[in-house]
Design an enzyme around this catalytic site. Sequence first.
Site, PDB file in Angstrom:
ATOM      1  CE  LYS A  45      -4.229  -1.700   0.255  1.00 57.48           C
ATOM      2  NZ  LYS A  45      -5.311  -1.360  -0.680  1.00 57.48           N
ATOM      3  CE  LYS A  98     -10.504  -5.302  -4.122  1.00 63.21           C
ATOM      4  NZ  LYS A  98     -10.282  -4.176  -3.197  1.00 63.21           N
TER       5      LYS A  98
END
Length: 324
Positions: free
Chosen positions: A109, A214
């Site tokens: 991240k 997703k």
Amino acid sequence: MLSVPSLEELQAAAHVVTLPMRVKFRGITEREVMLFDGPASWAEFGPFLEYDDAEAARWLASAVEAGWQGFPEPVRDWIPINATVPAVDPSEVAAILGAFDAVHTVKVKVAEPGQSLAEDAARVGAVRHLLPAAQIRVDANGAWDADQAVRALRMLSVFGLEYAEQPVASVAQMAAVRRALKGLVLIAADESVRKATDPLAVARAGAADLLVVKAAPLGGVRRALEIVAEAGLPAVVSSALDSSVGIRAGVALAAALPALPYACGLGTVSLMAGDVAAESLVAVSGGLSVREVAATPALLAKFAATPGRRDWWFERLRRAHALL
């Protein structure tokens, strides 16, 4: 056509849990989800707290598919998995990677609010130092503007990036960044697919080299498979900080894709300090086997949400169900 159970049937099958995190992720230290003991399998309804009802309804459709319809037939029985490193200090990277098994690919991240590009580079560099042969991908969650993204990715490219996930927010910016980089770093679209009114816009604009999909935000495994097929781009399957029950839907999606050229982001149970399954769906030898997952009564009781949070989720269920 998916048959939607009644609100009363969903309520009767529902459990709300609060799962503690090992580290802060997406700004949270606890993950709340609603689980259903459906006739086909256990299912998870876990849109993040800030998501509106229309978006939550897609997550509910995914849960209904899992719990009441079941998943498509798999074409593979093992899914390669990436480790995930949150926006932590470089000194914490080794401990986080240690929670994952046999790490071959790492998502790092970056672009966390309040952090600098130098901090991002130090974190990515720490991963590369610890894992010189690993594939490394970065995820900015759309936080940079186009100029910042180009500058950052040129700097971070020295670490040998597999790709950059959602470096900027808009499809137009994604296309501009991709043109400016000229293949130096591949661009993956996440939010531009799962949060878009038109999930295929990014493919039509030539704004990405691959898609991150997703199951829950797209309305279920079958809808996600349709989007990947229509986009005509390679796909990476990822999770949304799910329990093992939610990860099972991601595994079903990855197992049903005709091709799976990249490791999948389905290892986030390793970031949690609690789970609802006695045998958590975590990677072994760098991957996940396709298998069924069930919540256990003892763990549902251990991590049961407070009555107030349970009421909040049941009200959210009512609103989302009305939109299906």
